[in-house]
Motif scaffolding. Structure first.
Motif, PDB file in Angstrom:
ATOM      1  N   LYS A  67       0.355  -0.937   0.000  1.00 20.90           N
ATOM      2  CA  LYS A  67      -0.407  -0.060  -0.031  1.00 20.90           C
ATOM      3  C   LYS A  67       1.075   1.275   0.511  1.00 20.90           C
ATOM      4  N   ILE A  68       0.892   2.149  -0.777  1.00 18.67           N
ATOM      5  CA  ILE A  68       1.076   3.604  -0.766  1.00 18.67           C
ATOM      6  C   ILE A  68       0.105   4.562  -0.541  1.00 18.67           C
ATOM      7  N   TYR A  69       0.473   5.547  -0.090  1.00 24.28           N
ATOM      8  CA  TYR A  69      -0.652   6.584   0.423  1.00 24.28           C
ATOM      9  C   TYR A  69       0.332   8.380   1.201  1.00 24.28           C
ATOM     10  N   GLN A 128       3.170   7.315   3.501  1.00 24.64           N
ATOM     11  CA  GLN A 128       3.378   6.059   3.972  1.00 24.64           C
ATOM     12  C   GLN A 128       3.204   5.232   3.085  1.00 24.64           C
ATOM     13  N   LEU A 129       4.102   3.534   3.186  1.00 27.37           N
ATOM     14  CA  LEU A 129       4.571   2.965   2.269  1.00 27.37           C
ATOM     15  C   LEU A 129       4.720   1.201   3.689  1.00 27.37           C
ATOM     16  N   LYS A 176       6.980  -4.717   6.958  1.00 30.83           N
ATOM     17  CA  LYS A 176       7.756  -3.856   6.880  1.00 30.83           C
ATOM     18  C   LYS A 176       6.710  -1.912   6.912  1.00 30.83           C
ATOM     19  N   LYS A 177       7.325  -0.868   7.659  1.00 28.98           N
ATOM     20  CA  LYS A 177       6.224   0.513   6.664  1.00 28.98           C
ATOM     21  C   LYS A 177       7.195   1.415   7.228  1.00 28.98           C
ATOM     22  N   LEU A 178       7.366   2.413   6.354  1.00 25.06           N
ATOM     23  CA  LEU A 178       8.156   3.304   6.123  1.00 25.06           C
ATOM     24  C   LEU A 178       7.022   4.416   5.725  1.00 25.06           C
ATOM     25  N   LEU A 179       7.515   5.719   5.762  1.00 28.34           N
ATOM     26  CA  LEU A 179       6.634   7.160   5.946  1.00 28.34           C
ATOM     27  C   LEU A 179       8.682   8.386   5.707  1.00 28.34           C
ATOM     28  N   ILE A 180       8.142   9.235   4.296  1.00 33.21           N
ATOM     29  CA  ILE A 180       9.042   9.808   3.980  1.00 33.21           C
ATOM     30  C   ILE A 180       8.359  11.014   3.515  1.00 33.21           C
ATOM     31  N   GLY A 181       8.723  12.301   4.358  1.00 33.06           N
ATOM     32  CA  GLY A 181       7.850  13.513   3.926  1.00 33.06           C
ATOM     33  C   GLY A 181       7.791  13.734   3.087  1.00 33.06           C
ATOM     34  N   TRP A 198      11.503   3.787  19.069  1.00 36.72           N
ATOM     35  CA  TRP A 198      10.011   4.363  19.203  1.00 36.72           C
ATOM     36  C   TRP A 198       9.273   3.716  18.546  1.00 36.72           C
ATOM     37  N   LYS A 199       8.078   3.609  18.985  1.00 39.04           N
ATOM     38  CA  LYS A 199       6.665   2.967  18.761  1.00 39.04           C
ATOM     39  C   LYS A 199       7.076   1.845  17.235  1.00 39.04           C
ATOM     40  N   LYS A 200       7.787   1.402  17.348  1.00 40.79           N
ATOM     41  CA  LYS A 200       7.925  -0.015  16.565  1.00 40.79           C
ATOM     42  C   LYS A 200       6.517  -0.321  15.127  1.00 40.79           C
ATOM     43  N   GLU A 201       5.728  -0.550  15.843  1.00 36.61           N
ATOM     44  CA  GLU A 201       4.259  -0.715  14.948  1.00 36.61           C
ATOM     45  C   GLU A 201       4.126   0.585  13.886  1.00 36.61           C
ATOM     46  N   LYS A 202       4.434   1.859  14.392  1.00 37.96           N
ATOM     47  CA  LYS A 202       4.419   3.129  13.121  1.00 37.96           C
ATOM     48  C   LYS A 202       5.631   2.877  12.179  1.00 37.96           C
ATOM     49  N   GLY A 203       7.234   1.600  12.311  1.00 47.37           N
ATOM     50  CA  GLY A 203       7.561   1.737  11.167  1.00 47.37           C
ATOM     51  C   GLY A 203       8.912   2.850  11.504  1.00 47.37           C
TER      52      GLY A 203
END
Length: 171
Positions: free
Chosen positions: A95-97, A135-136, A142-147, A118-123
């Motif tokens: 998913k990506i959004y 948000q990937l 795994k999760k990754l957020l790129i600003g 820090w909050k592993k569930e957030k990635g």
């Protein structure tokens, strides 16, 4: 083929004010001590101290987040931590959004954040400013957020790639 590119740096006014004020105070204290009794420190020590106090805070300005979205996937580099682009191919993305997030509450601030402490569930998050991110959610969990500071441009390019890859990738 559509390509999205973005470069971001730490240039927020509050960071500059914080750096300048936190640099002026120790320089003022040291300079005051030196002027009271110049025999305590040599001119060389004074110059080294002043140089370090001015150069060290400026280190933050070399940080640069570069993002690229193209036919191959999402590419990102956060210099100086990553010298080369890291690539996440479309086939690895579940998913990506675009979403609004709380940098401090969710990831502990800006920069290269998250994961182990820090909050592993957030990635993980890689961000420089603001509260909008790509948000990937990867197929491996795994999760990754790129600003991003270019929400509408990212939305447009993601919309394009979702229609191009939806049949095979579940993006």
């Amino acid at each position: 083929m559509r390509i999205f590119k973005e470069e971001q740096r730490f240039t927020q006014l509050w960071i500059i004010v914080l750096i300048v004020s936190s640099t002026i105070v120790p320089i003022g204290i040291y300079l005051n001590e030196y002027l009271k009794d110049p025999s305590k420190h040599s001119v060389g020590e004074l110059m080294i101290f002043m140089s370090l106090m001015i150069a060290a805070p400026c280190f933050i300005f070399i940080f640069k987040l570069t993002t690229r979205i193209d036919d191959f996937g999402i590419h990102y580099k956060f210099f100086p931590f990553y010298l080369k682009f890291k690539t996440i191919p479309w086939k690895d993305i579940h998913k990506i959004y675009i979403r609004t997030y709380d940098p401090i509450g969710e990831y502990g601030g800006w920069g290269l954040r998250g994961g182990f402490f820090w909050k592993k569930e957030k990635g993980k998050a890689i961000n420089v400013s603001g509260d909008i991110g790509i948000q990937l959610e990867l197929k491996d969990g795994k999760k990754l957020l790129i600003g991003t500071q270019k929400q509408s441009e990212v939305e447009a390019v993601l919309s394009y790639y979702k229609t191009q890859t939806i049949q095979t990738n579940d993006v």
